[in-house]
Motif scaffolding. Structure first.
Motif, PDB file in Angstrom:
ATOM      1  N   GLU A  27       0.846  -1.223   0.154  1.00 40.02           N
ATOM      2  CA  GLU A  27      -0.155   0.221   0.133  1.00 40.02           C
ATOM      3  C   GLU A  27       0.913   1.252  -0.028  1.00 40.02           C
ATOM      4  O   GLU A  27       1.685   1.395   1.005  1.00 40.02           O
ATOM      5  N   VAL A  28       0.739   2.198  -0.974  1.00 37.69           N
ATOM      6  CA  VAL A  28       1.752   3.259  -1.458  1.00 37.69           C
ATOM      7  C   VAL A  28       1.274   4.282  -1.045  1.00 37.69           C
ATOM      8  O   VAL A  28       0.213   4.636  -1.933  1.00 37.69           O
ATOM      9  N   GLN A  29       1.726   5.393  -0.474  1.00 39.40           N
ATOM     10  CA  GLN A  29       1.213   6.591  -0.248  1.00 39.40           C
ATOM     11  C   GLN A  29       2.438   7.461  -0.607  1.00 39.40           C
ATOM     12  O   GLN A  29       3.380   7.448  -0.179  1.00 39.40           O
ATOM     13  N   VAL A  30       2.012   8.631  -1.426  1.00 39.06           N
ATOM     14  CA  VAL A  30       3.120   9.428  -2.041  1.00 39.06           C
ATOM     15  C   VAL A  30       2.731  10.634  -1.996  1.00 39.06           C
ATOM     16  O   VAL A  30       1.943  11.417  -1.951  1.00 39.06           O
ATOM     17  N   TRP A  31       4.106  11.519  -1.597  1.00 38.99           N
ATOM     18  CA  TRP A  31       3.903  12.991  -2.005  1.00 38.99           C
ATOM     19  C   TRP A  31       5.320  13.436  -2.704  1.00 38.99           C
ATOM     20  O   TRP A  31       6.262  12.938  -2.662  1.00 38.99           O
ATOM     21  N   ASN A  32       4.748  14.618  -3.197  1.00 41.76           N
ATOM     22  CA  ASN A  32       5.968  15.007  -3.878  1.00 41.76           C
ATOM     23  C   ASN A  32       5.699  16.673  -4.025  1.00 41.76           C
ATOM     24  O   ASN A  32       4.556  17.139  -4.108  1.00 41.76           O
ATOM     25  N   ARG A  33       6.463  17.443  -3.867  1.00 40.00           N
ATOM     26  CA  ARG A  33       6.352  18.817  -3.913  1.00 40.00           C
ATOM     27  C   ARG A  33       5.716  19.255  -5.172  1.00 40.00           C
ATOM     28  O   ARG A  33       4.607  20.299  -5.196  1.00 40.00           O
ATOM     29  N   THR A  34       5.932  18.813  -6.170  1.00 41.32           N
ATOM     30  CA  THR A  34       5.188  19.013  -7.629  1.00 41.32           C
ATOM     31  C   THR A  34       4.388  18.122  -7.706  1.00 41.32           C
ATOM     32  O   THR A  34       4.816  16.977  -8.041  1.00 41.32           O
ATOM     33  N   ASP A  68      18.423  16.879  -0.866  1.00 43.60           N
ATOM     34  CA  ASP A  68      19.645  17.004   0.129  1.00 43.60           C
ATOM     35  C   ASP A  68      18.944  16.900   1.537  1.00 43.60           C
ATOM     36  O   ASP A  68      17.934  16.824   1.821  1.00 43.60           O
ATOM     37  N   GLU A  69      20.179  17.088   2.358  1.00 42.34           N
ATOM     38  CA  GLU A  69      19.730  17.217   3.766  1.00 42.34           C
ATOM     39  C   GLU A  69      18.705  18.221   4.022  1.00 42.34           C
ATOM     40  O   GLU A  69      17.742  17.959   4.860  1.00 42.34           O
ATOM     41  N   GLY A  70      18.864  19.457   3.542  1.00 43.25           N
ATOM     42  CA  GLY A  70      18.082  20.610   4.179  1.00 43.25           C
ATOM     43  C   GLY A  70      16.604  20.326   3.527  1.00 43.25           C
ATOM     44  O   GLY A  70      15.736  20.538   4.371  1.00 43.25           O
ATOM     45  N   VAL A  71      16.481  20.078   2.349  1.00 40.69           N
ATOM     46  CA  VAL A  71      15.150  19.587   1.896  1.00 40.69           C
ATOM     47  C   VAL A  71      14.511  18.274   2.664  1.00 40.69           C
ATOM     48  O   VAL A  71      13.078  18.406   3.190  1.00 40.69           O
ATOM     49  N   THR A  72      15.192  17.363   3.091  1.00 39.09           N
ATOM     50  CA  THR A  72      14.781  16.243   3.774  1.00 39.09           C
ATOM     51  C   THR A  72      14.358  16.683   5.172  1.00 39.09           C
ATOM     52  O   THR A  72      13.328  16.443   5.774  1.00 39.09           O
ATOM     53  N   ALA A  73      15.265  17.398   5.887  1.00 36.94           N
ATOM     54  CA  ALA A  73      14.916  17.852   7.113  1.00 36.94           C
ATOM     55  C   ALA A  73      13.477  18.632   7.264  1.00 36.94           C
ATOM     56  O   ALA A  73      12.869  18.402   8.045  1.00 36.94           O
ATOM     57  N   HIS A  74      13.368  19.476   6.311  1.00 35.23           N
ATOM     58  CA  HIS A  74      12.177  20.329   6.403  1.00 35.23           C
ATOM     59  C   HIS A  74      10.908  19.712   5.884  1.00 35.23           C
ATOM     60  O   HIS A  74       9.933  19.922   6.546  1.00 35.23           O
ATOM     61  N   VAL A  75      11.086  18.546   5.241  1.00 39.77           N
ATOM     62  CA  VAL A  75       9.778  17.573   4.772  1.00 39.77           C
ATOM     63  C   VAL A  75       9.651  16.823   6.064  1.00 39.77           C
ATOM     64  O   VAL A  75       8.570  16.695   6.431  1.00 39.77           O
ATOM     65  N   MET A  76      10.692  16.301   6.626  1.00 37.34           N
ATOM     66  CA  MET A  76      10.437  15.248   7.695  1.00 37.34           C
ATOM     67  C   MET A  76      10.121  15.947   9.175  1.00 37.34           C
ATOM     68  O   MET A  76       9.238  15.448   9.997  1.00 37.34           O
ATOM     69  N   GLU A  77      10.486  17.318   9.214  1.00 34.98           N
ATOM     70  CA  GLU A  77       9.802  18.103  10.180  1.00 34.98           C
ATOM     71  C   GLU A  77       8.390  18.233  10.287  1.00 34.98           C
ATOM     72  O   GLU A  77       7.684  18.419  11.452  1.00 34.98           O
ATOM     73  N   GLN A  78       7.774  18.137   9.041  1.00 37.02           N
ATOM     74  CA  GLN A  78       6.455  18.231   8.856  1.00 37.02           C
ATOM     75  C   GLN A  78       5.898  16.845   9.065  1.00 37.02           C
ATOM     76  O   GLN A  78       4.787  16.685   9.656  1.00 37.02           O
ATOM     77  N   ALA A  79       6.520  15.765   8.768  1.00 37.34           N
ATOM     78  CA  ALA A  79       6.186  14.590   8.969  1.00 37.34           C
ATOM     79  C   ALA A  79       6.234  13.383  10.008  1.00 37.34           C
ATOM     80  O   ALA A  79       5.204  13.056  10.527  1.00 37.34           O
ATOM     81  N   LEU A  80       7.290  13.890  10.856  1.00 38.15           N
ATOM     82  CA  LEU A  80       7.407  13.103  11.956  1.00 38.15           C
ATOM     83  C   LEU A  80       6.492  13.064  12.916  1.00 38.15           C
ATOM     84  O   LEU A  80       6.095  12.004  13.631  1.00 38.15           O
ATOM     85  N   PRO A  81       5.861  14.304  13.040  1.00 37.89           N
ATOM     86  CA  PRO A  81       4.879  14.353  14.271  1.00 37.89           C
ATOM     87  C   PRO A  81       3.669  13.206  14.010  1.00 37.89           C
ATOM     88  O   PRO A  81       2.982  13.016  14.704  1.00 37.89           O
ATOM     89  N   SER A  82       3.647  12.925  12.710  1.00 37.96           N
ATOM     90  CA  SER A  82       2.286  12.184  12.296  1.00 37.96           C
ATOM     91  C   SER A  82       2.645  10.722  12.311  1.00 37.96           C
ATOM     92  O   SER A  82       1.996  10.111  11.892  1.00 37.96           O
ATOM     93  N   CYS A  83       3.917  10.467  12.510  1.00 39.66           N
ATOM     94  CA  CYS A  83       4.420   9.038  12.461  1.00 39.66           C
ATOM     95  C   CYS A  83       4.205   8.417  13.777  1.00 39.66           C
ATOM     96  O   CYS A  83       4.170   8.966  14.843  1.00 39.66           O
ATOM     97  N   SER A  84       3.569   7.038  13.791  1.00 43.38           N
ATOM     98  CA  SER A  84       3.714   6.309  14.838  1.00 43.38           C
ATOM     99  C   SER A  84       4.866   5.795  15.355  1.00 43.38           C
ATOM    100  O   SER A  84       5.917   5.744  14.732  1.00 43.38           O
ATOM    101  N   PRO A  85       4.959   5.424  16.833  1.00 48.12           N
ATOM    102  CA  PRO A  85       6.234   4.980  17.377  1.00 48.12           C
ATOM    103  C   PRO A  85       6.773   3.574  16.739  1.00 48.12           C
ATOM    104  O   PRO A  85       8.103   3.444  16.707  1.00 48.12           O
ATOM    105  N   GLU A  86       6.080   2.977  15.909  1.00 43.93           N
ATOM    106  CA  GLU A  86       6.361   1.730  15.323  1.00 43.93           C
ATOM    107  C   GLU A  86       6.736   2.259  13.954  1.00 43.93           C
ATOM    108  O   GLU A  86       7.561   1.105  13.359  1.00 43.93           O
TER     109      GLU A  86
END
Length: 291
Positions: A27-34, A68-86
């Motif tokens: 089951e694949v959920q995708v996100w892209n800036r464009t 790169d790291e900057g883009v990855t950090a920016h995206v994951m700062e938005q995503a990580l609070p919605s991740c489960s501990p698993e």
């Protein structure tokens, strides 16, 4: 119950990786800036998300394939609070050792396990599920991510338990890729300048100890003057900056990489920024050269 994978970044590499995951029944959920870049994947069965946070909701594995790291950090700062501990975060972008360390700390702050999973290969291997995945990370987290990684790779090279080790090996491998490509360009330009058909360079190395399939792949592109992108020049320059910094930081002479970077920078300044790295040939060929 099938594994749910969130793929953040569906560019040249991420789109092929996600397509293989869909084909393997994930089951694949995708996100892209464009967002338009997710359309073929949605047509193949993925679900497009409007934000990184939405993409990772309910995901067992989050796969990042960002620039790169900057883009990855920016995206994951938005995503990580919605991740489960698993949730396990498989970080596949080329961000270097320090970048991986920084991202691992970001994951830890949110209670998410991150594994270091850069890949070797470009557009075609990604589409064919034939990438080589380099892995480093804690054993149980890596075991949870491994079925996902196997969907788009032909083999795994395990580097260690500490995130960053795989990213270090990735830089070493990309040093070879960029140096080989620049070397083929240099040799073919020299052959032509001294009166030989540059195709004869490829013929001369064919089948011997000096041969490499990659030399022929990039050499044929140089001969044609057509550079459909598998690995763009601007991406190679980003990686070369990481390579040079890493080499110097570890007391390794960087002269070869410095020279290769000069040639790729010249290709970028000549208008080939978004073309394949084979276009470095244009940076070592006289302006009045004709094929």
């Amino acid at each position: 119950m099938s594994t749910t994978v969130a793929v953040l970044g569906t560019g040249i590499m991420g789109s092929g990786m996600a397509a293989n995951l869909i084909a393997r029944g994930f089951e694949v959920q995708v996100w892209n800036r464009t967002r338009d870049r997710t359309r073929p994947l949605v047509e193949a069965g993925a679900r497009a998300a409007a934000s990184p946070a939405e993409a990772v909701q309910g995901a067992d594995v989050v796969l990042t394939v960002l620039f790169d790291e900057g883009v990855t950090a920016h995206v994951m700062e938005q995503a990580l609070p919605s991740c489960s501990p698993e949730t396990v975060w498989a970080q596949a972008g080329t961000v270097g050792v320090k970048g991986t360390d920084d991202l691992a700390r970001l994951a830890e702050q949110h209670g998410v396990r991150m594994v270091d999973t850069p890949v070797l290969g470009t557009k075609e291997p990604a589409e064919q599920g034939a990438l080589v995945v380099l892995t480093a990370g804690e054993g149980t987290a890596l075991a949870a991510a491994r079925p996902v990684l196997e969907a788009f790779s032909s083999r795994e090279v395990h580097v260690g338990d500490e995130p960053g080790r795989a990213s270090g090996l990735k830089l070493a491998c990309n040093a070879w890729v960029t140096t080989l490509t620049a070397g083929v360009a240099q040799s073919m330009a020299m052959a032509r300048a001294m009166g030989a058909d540059p195709r004869l360079f490829l013929e001369a190395i064919s089948g011997g100890a000096l041969d490499a399939d990659y030399a022929h792949l990039k050499g044929e592109m140089m001969l044609s003057g057509e550079y459909p992108v598998s690995f763009p020049v601007h991406g190679a320059l980003k990686d070369l900056d990481l390579m040079v910094a890493s080499a110097r930081g570890h007391g390794i002479a960087s002269g070869v990489l410095d020279g290769v970077r000069v040639q790729f920078k010249a290709a970028e300044l000549s208008g080939f920024r978004d073309d394949d790295i084979a276009s470095v040939f244009e940076a070592v060929t006289p302006d009045d050269d004709t094929r």
